[in-house]
Design a protein around this motif. Structure first.
Motif, mmCIF file in Angstrom:
data_model
loop_
_atom_site.group_PDB
_atom_site.id
_atom_site.type_symbol
_atom_site.label_atom_id
_atom_site.label_comp_id
_atom_site.label_asym_id
_atom_site.label_seq_id
_atom_site.Cartn_x
_atom_site.Cartn_y
_atom_site.Cartn_z
ATOM 1 N N GLY A 50 -66.111 73.191 16.014
ATOM 2 C CA GLY A 50 -65.232 73.093 17.177
ATOM 3 C C GLY A 50 -64.116 74.107 17.150
ATOM 4 N N SER A 110 -50.635 70.945 12.178
ATOM 5 C CA SER A 110 -51.784 71.057 13.077
ATOM 6 C C SER A 110 -51.674 69.909 14.067
ATOM 7 C CB SER A 110 -53.099 70.901 12.293
ATOM 8 O OG SER A 110 -53.137 69.614 11.689
ATOM 9 N N LYS A 112 -53.959 67.697 14.300
ATOM 10 C CA LYS A 112 -54.452 66.570 13.501
ATOM 11 C C LYS A 112 -53.310 65.944 12.700
ATOM 12 C CE LYS A 112 -58.945 66.065 11.536
ATOM 13 N NZ LYS A 112 -60.080 66.778 10.961
ATOM 14 N N TRP A 136 -63.171 61.571 19.790
ATOM 15 C CA TRP A 136 -63.156 62.563 18.709
ATOM 16 C C TRP A 136 -63.215 61.852 17.346
ATOM 17 C CZ3 TRP A 136 -58.508 64.660 15.884
ATOM 18 C CH2 TRP A 136 -58.863 65.748 15.069
ATOM 19 N N TYR A 139 -60.145 59.932 15.346
ATOM 20 C CA TYR A 139 -59.237 58.900 15.878
ATOM 21 C C TYR A 139 -59.368 57.570 15.140
ATOM 22 C CZ TYR A 139 -58.506 61.923 19.944
ATOM 23 O OH TYR A 139 -58.188 62.969 20.761
ATOM 24 N N ASN A 180 -57.565 61.341 25.449
ATOM 25 C CA ASN A 180 -57.852 62.735 25.113
ATOM 26 C C ASN A 180 -58.505 63.409 26.314
ATOM 27 O OD1 ASN A 180 -60.515 64.292 23.231
ATOM 28 N ND2 ASN A 180 -58.519 65.152 23.695
ATOM 29 N N ASN A 184 -62.921 65.923 23.794
ATOM 30 C CA ASN A 184 -63.891 66.318 22.782
ATOM 31 C C ASN A 184 -64.567 65.012 22.376
ATOM 32 O OD1 ASN A 184 -65.333 67.100 20.560
ATOM 33 N ND2 ASN A 184 -63.568 67.655 19.299
ATOM 34 N N ILE A 214 -54.833 68.786 23.269
ATOM 35 C CA ILE A 214 -55.104 70.041 22.557
ATOM 36 C C ILE A 214 -55.987 71.003 23.373
ATOM 37 C CG2 ILE A 214 -57.077 69.055 21.268
ATOM 38 C CD1 ILE A 214 -54.694 71.351 19.525
ATOM 39 N N TYR A 215 -56.824 70.454 24.294
ATOM 40 C CA TYR A 215 -57.682 71.337 25.109
ATOM 41 C C TYR A 215 -57.095 71.584 26.505
ATOM 42 C CZ TYR A 215 -61.175 70.553 21.492
ATOM 43 O OH TYR A 215 -61.839 70.505 20.287
ATOM 44 N N LYS A 247 -56.850 75.585 19.685
ATOM 45 C CA LYS A 247 -57.888 75.832 20.688
ATOM 46 C C LYS A 247 -57.427 76.843 21.739
ATOM 47 C CE LYS A 247 -59.679 72.270 18.514
ATOM 48 N NZ LYS A 247 -60.859 72.202 17.685
ATOM 49 N N ARG A 255 -53.265 76.572 11.324
ATOM 50 C CA ARG A 255 -52.844 75.190 11.120
ATOM 51 C C ARG A 255 -51.421 74.970 11.622
ATOM 52 N NH1 ARG A 255 -56.070 73.333 12.217
ATOM 53 N NH2 ARG A 255 -55.936 71.284 11.270
ATOM 54 N N TYR A 332 -67.454 72.013 24.965
ATOM 55 C CA TYR A 332 -68.586 71.244 24.460
ATOM 56 C C TYR A 332 -69.454 70.748 25.605
ATOM 57 C CZ TYR A 332 -65.166 70.912 20.670
ATOM 58 O OH TYR A 332 -64.242 71.206 19.711
HETATM 59 N N1 PLP Z 1 -57.778 66.705 18.771
HETATM 60 C C1 PLP Z 1 -59.017 66.997 19.160
HETATM 61 C C2 PLP Z 1 -59.595 66.263 20.314
HETATM 62 C C3 PLP Z 1 -59.754 67.997 18.506
HETATM 63 O O1 PLP Z 1 -60.983 68.290 18.910
HETATM 64 C C4 PLP Z 1 -59.180 68.652 17.404
HETATM 65 C C5 PLP Z 1 -59.938 69.645 16.633
HETATM 66 O O2 PLP Z 1 -61.134 69.749 16.698
HETATM 67 C C6 PLP Z 1 -57.872 68.312 17.048
HETATM 68 C C7 PLP Z 1 -57.198 67.330 17.740
HETATM 69 C C8 PLP Z 1 -57.205 68.955 15.882
HETATM 70 O O3 PLP Z 1 -56.740 70.231 16.132
HETATM 71 P P1 PLP Z 1 -56.000 71.029 14.973
HETATM 72 O O4 PLP Z 1 -56.896 72.162 14.600
HETATM 73 O O5 PLP Z 1 -54.729 71.531 15.544
HETATM 74 O O6 PLP Z 1 -55.779 70.094 13.854
#
Ligand code: PLP
Length: 406
Positions: A50, A110, A112, A136, A139, A180, A184, A214-215, A247, A255, A332
């Motif tokens: 991803g 990040s 995450k 995703w 979660y 989200n 994703n 994030i997207y 992204k 990060r 995706y």
């Molecule tokens: N949230 C979603 C929905 C994601 O798909 C991702 C990464 O794939 C993240 C958060 C995490 O992103 P990061 O690379 O900033 O940790």
């Protein structure tokens, strides 16, 4: 090997129950397996990963180099540098149309890291948190680790939020909802109406909302992504935005990300991170600040390429007979493959596809929806075409009894 069985002779040295219960991220595990096979000389196409296949913008790279060369690569405040927090607040104010102050921003390693920090700061043991499927991979694991009980709510057939089901899933123990959009793995982008309805539900039941955006930058058509903070002041007061550089700016390896929330929550995440991780990487903070200063021209180009690939891949999947909900955002496609599954479900499908055709994709089971698979189109059009050929050959071999009978 990370998850080798515990040595029965060494009882003291074993991971605790909370960590033992965690599963390794399926996407990262698959990515690792695909790379392992490639290292063995196999011509693997990796559509499991991803991350954008573009370099970070030039301005980002130069800012990172300049930060290193300055020699002043030091600890920063746990919540991030004052200048980056100011830049993020200005960026949010501009992109969400709602005023943010630096005091409401905590910079994290990040998205995450921001997400796990927010969950750890919000959840009390036993709290129920609604998670909309497909969700995703991280979660559910993060919520469980934080002590919550994730309550998974299936979506509509087009993979949009099923508002009636979501409302029915609320109990006295429900404390929050995780959303989200763009999603994703489905690429679904919620409409303003849906975001409003979810925000009102949260208000009605006094729930917090964690909104993973994030997207956000990767929406290719129709109305842009809407954040709950745009719905009303009341919704804003119960929302934590998760966002970052991975992204939108192709900065996965840097990060860097952030959470934006009412000050008390943002500062609680900073307090937590001050003890757990210190502060975000200073070089990446400088690079991200530069990306936010003025959108680098490479971003529009990247989005245009993703859009082109999106149309090609969805058309190809549909031509193969795979029903594919139309993805308005992210990168995706999430086609349904239920007619081709055996008792092992989508995991077995993906295992066979990788072993037989050297094509890595992610099983829907990793996202709580076992009838589908996720293909990332963050890869070239030529690669997408080669992947289509392999998938076509695989499906032809796997022709399910139900299909042959028709
Ligand atoms: N949230 C979603 C929905 C994601 O798909 C991702 C990464 O794939 C993240 C958060 C995490 O992103 P990061 O690379 O900033 O940790």
């Amino acid at each position: 090997m990370i998850f080798a069985a515990a040595d029965p002779e060494n009882l003291a040295m074993r991971p605790n129950q909370r960590v033992q219960k965690l599963s390794l991220s399926t996407t990262l595990a698959l990515d690792a397996r695909a790379k392992e096979l490639a290292a063995q000389g196999r011509d693997v196409i990796n559509m499991a990963v991803g991350e954008p296949d573009f370099d970070a913008p030039e301005a980002v790279q130069s800012a990172a180099v300049a930060a290193v060369r300055s020699g002043k690569v030091r600890y920063t405040p746990a919540e991030g540098t004052a200048s980056l927090r100011k830049a993020i607040a200005a960026h949010l104010t501009e992109t969400r149309g709602v005023a943010f102050t630096p005091a409401e921003i905590t910079v994290c390693h990040s998205a995450k890291h921001a997400l796990s920090g927010a969950c750890l700061a919000l959840v009390e043991p036993g709290d129920e948190v609604l998670v909309l499927l497909p969700a995703w991979v991280s979660y559910v694991e993060i919520l469980r680790f934080a002590g919550a009980v994730p309550v998974e709510v299936p979506s509509r057939a087009d993979l949009g939020p099923d508002l009636a089901r979501i409302a029915a899933a609320v109990t006295k123990k429900t404390r929050g909802i995780l959303i989200n959009s763009p999603c994703n793995p489905s690429g679904y982008v919620m409409t303003a109406k849906e975001v409003r309805a979810l925000s009102e539900l949260a208000e009605q039941h006094d729930l917090w909302i964690v909104s993973d955006e994030i997207y956000r930058r990767l929406v290719y058509e129709g109305e842009p992504n809407v954040s709950p903070v745009q719905v009303s002041e009341r919704a804003r007061a119960r929302t934590v935005i998760i966002d970052g550089a991975s992204k939108a700016f192709a900065m996965t390896g840097y990060r860097i990300g952030f959470c934006a929330a009412p000050q008390e929550i943002a500062m609680s995440v900073a307090k937590l991170h001050s003890q757990l991780t210190g502060c975000p990487n200073m070089v990446s903070q400088a690079a991200y600040e530069n990306a936010l200063a003025a959108e680098p021209r490479e971003v529009a180009h990247m989005c245009g390429e993703f859009d082109r690939r999106r149309r090609v891949i969805v058309a190809a999947l549909q031509k193969l007979g795979l029903e594919t909900p139309w993805p308005r955002g992210a990168f995706y496609a999430f086609p349904r493959v239920q007619a081709f599954l055996d008792a092992r479900g989508s995991a077995g499908f993906c295992e066979d596809l990788l072993e037989e055709q050297n094509l890595a994709v992610v099983p829907g089971s990793a996202f709580g929806v076992d009838d589908s698979i996720r293909l990332s189109y963050a890869t070239s059009l030529a690669t997408i075409e080669r992947a289509r050929e392999r998938l076509a050959a695989f499906l032809a071999r796997k022709q399910s009894p139900s299909r042959t009978a028709r």
